[in-house]
Design a protein around this motif. Structure first.
Motif, PDB file in Angstrom:
ATOM      1  N   ALA A  70       0.837  -1.206   0.000  1.00 38.12           N
ATOM      2  CA  ALA A  70       0.000   0.000   0.000  1.00 38.12           C
ATOM      3  C   ALA A  70       0.872   1.256   0.000  1.00 38.12           C
ATOM      4  O   ALA A  70       0.565   2.227  -0.697  1.00 38.12           O
ATOM      5  CB  ALA A  70      -0.933  -0.007   1.208  1.00 38.12           C
ATOM      6  N   LEU A  71       1.966   1.237   0.761  1.00 42.55           N
ATOM      7  CA  LEU A  71       2.908   2.361   0.769  1.00 42.55           C
ATOM      8  C   LEU A  71       3.482   2.585  -0.626  1.00 42.55           C
ATOM      9  O   LEU A  71       3.511   3.708  -1.132  1.00 42.55           O
ATOM     10  CB  LEU A  71       4.022   2.092   1.778  1.00 42.55           C
ATOM     11  CG  LEU A  71       5.201   3.067   1.820  1.00 42.55           C
ATOM     12  CD1 LEU A  71       4.745   4.473   2.184  1.00 42.55           C
ATOM     13  CD2 LEU A  71       6.255   2.551   2.810  1.00 42.55           C
ATOM     14  N   ALA A  72       3.917   1.516  -1.269  1.00 49.48           N
ATOM     15  CA  ALA A  72       4.494   1.623  -2.614  1.00 49.48           C
ATOM     16  C   ALA A  72       3.489   2.195  -3.607  1.00 49.48           C
ATOM     17  O   ALA A  72       3.816   3.100  -4.390  1.00 49.48           O
ATOM     18  CB  ALA A  72       4.985   0.254  -3.080  1.00 49.48           C
ATOM     19  N   GLU A  73       2.252   1.704  -3.570  1.00 49.80           N
ATOM     20  CA  GLU A  73       1.246   2.199  -4.523  1.00 49.80           C
ATOM     21  C   GLU A  73       0.865   3.645  -4.217  1.00 49.80           C
ATOM     22  O   GLU A  73       0.618   4.438  -5.132  1.00 49.80           O
ATOM     23  CB  GLU A  73       0.002   1.317  -4.535  1.00 49.80           C
ATOM     24  CG  GLU A  73      -0.952   1.738  -5.635  1.00 49.80           C
ATOM     25  CD  GLU A  73      -2.004   0.698  -5.967  1.00 49.80           C
ATOM     26  OE1 GLU A  73      -2.994   1.092  -6.611  1.00 49.80           O
ATOM     27  OE2 GLU A  73      -1.846  -0.481  -5.613  1.00 49.80           O
ATOM     28  N   GLU A  74       0.848   4.016  -2.942  1.00 50.16           N
ATOM     29  CA  GLU A  74       0.559   5.407  -2.573  1.00 50.16           C
ATOM     30  C   GLU A  74       1.607   6.349  -3.171  1.00 50.16           C
ATOM     31  O   GLU A  74       1.272   7.388  -3.738  1.00 50.16           O
ATOM     32  CB  GLU A  74       0.531   5.530  -1.042  1.00 50.16           C
ATOM     33  CG  GLU A  74       0.146   6.889  -0.545  1.00 50.16           C
ATOM     34  CD  GLU A  74      -1.355   7.088  -0.381  1.00 50.16           C
ATOM     35  OE1 GLU A  74      -1.736   8.101   0.207  1.00 50.16           O
ATOM     36  OE2 GLU A  74      -2.141   6.257  -0.858  1.00 50.16           O
ATOM     37  N   LEU A  75       2.875   5.972  -3.073  1.00 47.89           N
ATOM     38  CA  LEU A  75       3.938   6.807  -3.637  1.00 47.89           C
ATOM     39  C   LEU A  75       3.825   6.889  -5.155  1.00 47.89           C
ATOM     40  O   LEU A  75       3.959   7.972  -5.736  1.00 47.89           O
ATOM     41  CB  LEU A  75       5.318   6.286  -3.230  1.00 47.89           C
ATOM     42  CG  LEU A  75       5.884   6.884  -1.946  1.00 47.89           C
ATOM     43  CD1 LEU A  75       5.072   6.502  -0.729  1.00 47.89           C
ATOM     44  CD2 LEU A  75       7.320   6.488  -1.776  1.00 47.89           C
ATOM     45  N   ALA A  76       3.582   5.757  -5.811  1.00 54.50           N
ATOM     46  CA  ALA A  76       3.455   5.747  -7.270  1.00 54.50           C
ATOM     47  C   ALA A  76       2.261   6.590  -7.728  1.00 54.50           C
ATOM     48  O   ALA A  76       2.358   7.333  -8.711  1.00 54.50           O
ATOM     49  CB  ALA A  76       3.332   4.318  -7.776  1.00 54.50           C
ATOM     50  N   SER A  77       1.152   6.485  -7.020  1.00 53.31           N
ATOM     51  CA  SER A  77      -0.034   7.264  -7.395  1.00 53.31           C
ATOM     52  C   SER A  77       0.207   8.755  -7.236  1.00 53.31           C
ATOM     53  O   SER A  77      -0.093   9.548  -8.132  1.00 53.31           O
ATOM     54  CB  SER A  77      -1.234   6.836  -6.541  1.00 53.31           C
ATOM     55  OG  SER A  77      -1.603   5.517  -6.831  1.00 53.31           O
ATOM     56  N   VAL A  78       0.768   9.155  -6.099  1.00 55.11           N
ATOM     57  CA  VAL A  78       1.040  10.573  -5.863  1.00 55.11           C
ATOM     58  C   VAL A  78       2.056  11.094  -6.878  1.00 55.11           C
ATOM     59  O   VAL A  78       1.904  12.184  -7.428  1.00 55.11           O
ATOM     60  CB  VAL A  78       1.500  10.801  -4.410  1.00 55.11           C
ATOM     61  CG1 VAL A  78       2.113  12.190  -4.233  1.00 55.11           C
ATOM     62  CG2 VAL A  78       0.314  10.626  -3.462  1.00 55.11           C
ATOM     63  N   GLY A  79       3.090  10.308  -7.159  1.00 55.07           N
ATOM     64  CA  GLY A  79       4.070  10.716  -8.162  1.00 55.07           C
ATOM     65  C   GLY A  79       3.440  10.870  -9.536  1.00 55.07           C
ATOM     66  O   GLY A  79       3.752  11.813 -10.275  1.00 55.07           O
ATOM     67  N   SER A  80       2.537   9.969  -9.866  1.00 54.91           N
ATOM     68  CA  SER A  80       1.839  10.074 -11.153  1.00 54.91           C
ATOM     69  C   SER A  80       0.976  11.328 -11.194  1.00 54.91           C
ATOM     70  O   SER A  80       0.965  12.055 -12.191  1.00 54.91           O
ATOM     71  CB  SER A  80       0.988   8.825 -11.400  1.00 54.91           C
ATOM     72  OG  SER A  80       1.816   7.699 -11.569  1.00 54.91           O
ATOM     73  N   TRP A  81       0.253  11.609 -10.101  1.00 46.96           N
ATOM     74  CA  TRP A  81      -0.579  12.813 -10.056  1.00 46.96           C
ATOM     75  C   TRP A  81       0.259  14.060 -10.276  1.00 46.96           C
ATOM     76  O   TRP A  81      -0.208  15.020 -10.884  1.00 46.96           O
ATOM     77  CB  TRP A  81      -1.301  12.943  -8.727  1.00 46.96           C
ATOM     78  CG  TRP A  81      -2.277  11.864  -8.424  1.00 46.96           C
ATOM     79  CD1 TRP A  81      -2.892  11.011  -9.311  1.00 46.96           C
ATOM     80  CD2 TRP A  81      -2.753  11.500  -7.141  1.00 46.96           C
ATOM     81  NE1 TRP A  81      -3.709  10.146  -8.647  1.00 46.96           N
ATOM     82  CE2 TRP A  81      -3.646  10.420  -7.310  1.00 46.96           C
ATOM     83  CE3 TRP A  81      -2.511  11.961  -5.859  1.00 46.96           C
ATOM     84  CZ2 TRP A  81      -4.292   9.821  -6.245  1.00 46.96           C
ATOM     85  CZ3 TRP A  81      -3.159  11.363  -4.803  1.00 46.96           C
ATOM     86  CH2 TRP A  81      -4.046  10.311  -5.001  1.00 46.96           C
ATOM     87  N   ALA A  82       1.493  14.068  -9.768  1.00 46.89           N
ATOM     88  CA  ALA A  82       2.363  15.238  -9.924  1.00 46.89           C
ATOM     89  C   ALA A  82       2.696  15.502 -11.390  1.00 46.89           C
ATOM     90  O   ALA A  82       3.121  16.596 -11.739  1.00 46.89           O
ATOM     91  CB  ALA A  82       3.648  15.059  -9.117  1.00 46.89           C
ATOM     92  N   ASN A  83       2.478  14.507 -12.244  1.00 43.39           N
ATOM     93  CA  ASN A  83       2.754  14.634 -13.674  1.00 43.39           C
ATOM     94  C   ASN A  83       1.500  14.929 -14.491  1.00 43.39           C
ATOM     95  O   ASN A  83       1.574  14.963 -15.720  1.00 43.39           O
ATOM     96  CB  ASN A  83       3.396  13.343 -14.190  1.00 43.39           C
ATOM     97  CG  ASN A  83       4.836  13.224 -13.766  1.00 43.39           C
ATOM     98  OD1 ASN A  83       5.707  13.813 -14.377  1.00 43.39           O
ATOM     99  ND2 ASN A  83       5.089  12.480 -12.698  1.00 43.39           N
ATOM    100  N   LEU A  84       0.356  15.124 -13.830  1.00 45.71           N
ATOM    101  CA  LEU A  84      -0.918  15.281 -14.529  1.00 45.71           C
ATOM    102  C   LEU A  84      -1.592  16.595 -14.195  1.00 45.71           C
ATOM    103  O   LEU A  84      -1.251  17.250 -13.212  1.00 45.71           O
ATOM    104  CB  LEU A  84      -1.876  14.155 -14.106  1.00 45.71           C
ATOM    105  CG  LEU A  84      -1.421  12.724 -14.290  1.00 45.71           C
ATOM    106  CD1 LEU A  84      -2.464  11.779 -13.733  1.00 45.71           C
ATOM    107  CD2 LEU A  84      -1.136  12.437 -15.746  1.00 45.71           C
ATOM    108  N   ASP A  85      -2.592  16.935 -14.969  1.00 42.84           N
ATOM    109  CA  ASP A  85      -3.543  17.967 -14.595  1.00 42.84           C
ATOM    110  C   ASP A  85      -4.675  17.225 -13.885  1.00 42.84           C
ATOM    111  O   ASP A  85      -5.512  16.599 -14.532  1.00 42.84           O
ATOM    112  CB  ASP A  85      -4.062  18.696 -15.838  1.00 42.84           C
ATOM    113  CG  ASP A  85      -5.136  19.726 -15.521  1.00 42.84           C
ATOM    114  OD1 ASP A  85      -5.665  19.719 -14.381  1.00 42.84           O
ATOM    115  OD2 ASP A  85      -5.459  20.515 -16.418  1.00 42.84           O
TER     116      ASP A  85
END
Length: 149
Positions: A70-85
């Motif tokens: 869950a920690l790993a997916e949370e980081l990946a999701s937040v990092g992905s959001w930082a690349n999106l509108d």
């Protein structure tokens, strides 16, 4: 529904990695809040966070592997959001794998996610989780799909 506490695209572009981290830590109503995940750095290519072992243990007393994932997916999701509108797109985890290489029984773990691939509709993140001594405890890879709202 878009979390009202999620930074706007302008905030993602103008806030420092540390300020973004503070805004994204323990977003109300999220699994990250329940697990006690606290972001320390959020940028388009790297996300760092810490998570307590206490409250996230398996019955045998070690950090639960599911909490690591869950920690790993949370980081990946937040990092992905930082690349999106985030007003037009959302990133969702679609594949995750992890290898737990060392048990942790106390303190907190530190996780760092690095963007390995950024495409138009897919982002792949590599995540390392380490104990307080800096020893590797888990290696994970998470793939997020980018979806238009």
């Amino acid at each position: 529904m878009l979390n009202p506490h999620l930074p706007s695209p302008e905030e993602f572009a103008t806030l420092s990695p540390e300020a973004l981290a503070a805004r994204l830590s323990a977003l109300p109503g999220t699994l990250g809040e329940r697990l006690g995940i606290r972001f320390t750095h959020v940028a388009r290519d790297r996300v760092d966070a810490v998570m307590p072992v206490d409250g996230n243990r398996q019955p045998a007393g070690r950090l639960h592997g599911g909490a690591n994932i869950a920690l790993a997916e949370e980081l990946a999701s937040v990092g992905s959001w930082a690349n999106l509108d985030v007003t037009r797109q959302v990133a969702v985890g679609v594949d995750i794998n992890a290898t737990h290489v060392r048990g942790v029984t106390g303190g907190e773990v530190n996780a760092s996610a690095r963007l390995a691939y950024r495409g138009r509709t897919v982002m792949v993140w590599e995540i390392e989780v380490r104990d307080e001594r800096g020893k590797l405890t888990c290696l994970a890879r998470c793939t997020c799909n980018v979806i238009n709202r």
